[in-house]
Design an enzyme around this catalytic site. Sequence first.
Site, PDB file in Angstrom:
ATOM      1  N   ARG A 152      14.854 -41.582  22.951  1.00  0.00           N
ATOM      2  CA  ARG A 152      13.152 -40.744  22.345  1.00  0.00           C
ATOM      3  C   ARG A 152      12.452 -40.043  23.529  1.00  0.00           C
ATOM      4  NH1 ARG A 152      12.362 -47.131  21.796  1.00  0.00           N
ATOM      5  NH2 ARG A 152      12.157 -47.375  19.950  1.00  0.00           N
ATOM      6  N   ARG A 232      13.995 -42.240  36.382  1.00  0.00           N
ATOM      7  CA  ARG A 232      14.237 -43.450  37.312  1.00  0.00           C
ATOM      8  C   ARG A 232      14.986 -42.971  38.703  1.00  0.00           C
ATOM      9  NH1 ARG A 232      10.666 -45.177  35.306  1.00  0.00           N
ATOM     10  NH2 ARG A 232      10.644 -47.317  34.645  1.00  0.00           N
ATOM     11  N   GLU A 261      10.871 -44.758  45.892  1.00  0.00           N
ATOM     12  CA  GLU A 261       9.552 -44.011  46.498  1.00  0.00           C
ATOM     13  C   GLU A 261       8.781 -46.183  46.397  1.00  0.00           C
ATOM     14  OE1 GLU A 261       7.839 -44.872  41.820  1.00  0.00           O
ATOM     15  OE2 GLU A 261       9.403 -42.887  41.296  1.00  0.00           O
ATOM     16  N   HIS A 279       4.212 -39.531  40.333  1.00  0.00           N
ATOM     17  CA  HIS A 279       4.813 -40.988  38.806  1.00  0.00           C
ATOM     18  C   HIS A 279       3.727 -40.744  38.165  1.00  0.00           C
ATOM     19  CE1 HIS A 279       7.758 -44.360  38.532  1.00  0.00           C
ATOM     20  NE2 HIS A 279       7.148 -43.643  36.977  1.00  0.00           N
ATOM     21  N   ILE A 280       3.484 -39.835  37.616  1.00  0.00           N
ATOM     22  CA  ILE A 280       2.054 -40.029  36.587  1.00  0.00           C
ATOM     23  C   ILE A 280       2.405 -39.708  35.150  1.00  0.00           C
ATOM     24  CG2 ILE A 280       0.506 -38.673  38.602  1.00  0.00           C
ATOM     25  CD1 ILE A 280       1.095 -36.436  36.832  1.00  0.00           C
TER      26      ILE A 280
END
Length: 312
Positions: A152, A232, A261, A279-280
């Site tokens: 997707r 990831r 992270e 990581h937004i």
Amino acid sequence: MTRPLPETVQEATRALFDLDVREDTGPMSAAEMQASLRDYDGVVPTLGDLYSQEIFDAVPDPRCRVLANFGVGYNHIDTGAARAAGIAVSNTPGAVTDATADTAMTLMLMSARRAGEGERIVRAGKWEGWHPTQLLGMHLGGKAVGIVGMGRIGQAIARRCHHGFGMNVAYHSRSAKDLDFPAERADSLRALAGSVDVLVIAVPGGDETHHLINADIFAAMQKHAHLINIARGNVVEESALITALQTGQIAGAGLDVYEFEPVVPDALKAMENVVLLPHIGTAALEVRTDMGMMTVDNLKAFFAGKDLPNAV
């Protein structure tokens, strides 16, 4: 609820259940995860809450029956161990697709056009004015983009690249895809890496994709190419990426996720040709609310004895 979610989501959950919200915004400890399995009928975990085999083994007779994960990625949950313990697991696909694809485009533009570097110059008071060869980057229009993982999110990124920037799309995935835009499937990941100007990582996390992007892939990439990761962190071998950037094997990178992270290596922070975001990927109120409401739908269905809308 292992982290505070948007208030709308909390209100919807309270309307159906006796809700406890853990106020800490960091990942749960092992003791907290074990307690969540012992003390609650359902849990809404999220990224960083590492429900491993050991956590399930420590609670042999759990009260918990469902983990309604907040997020599309669920590699932090050992789903086999959960299933063996009689615990269902769901996630929140769909809600994150467009926001994550937008973040990929943000990183592509920032990396290719050296936007982060330029902003740092302005903020530091070091900009001396426009001149013809200042901060020359790479124009994305008409370039080749390679998508690693045409699910997707990968397809949403590819559509933006094709329709928005006129880019030529190639991809690598386990099987050929029936797509509504032109795209060429590469024979191998290494072949894809060597043929594109921008390589975008959009595969799920997990053991199968751990260090999928490694020194061999960086060696195959063109020297002017950029790597973008919105998947990831551990899909990319971070030490190999640092070497590739430091030695000029690739021109730049745009990262929203990191192997360890929230720890980001000083070597990455020191390089101007790397864009670093915290990581937004889905950090828009509407998106996080939609994700949260999907967890509510999964919980509601489960406790009504119905199939999970988003079982994993």
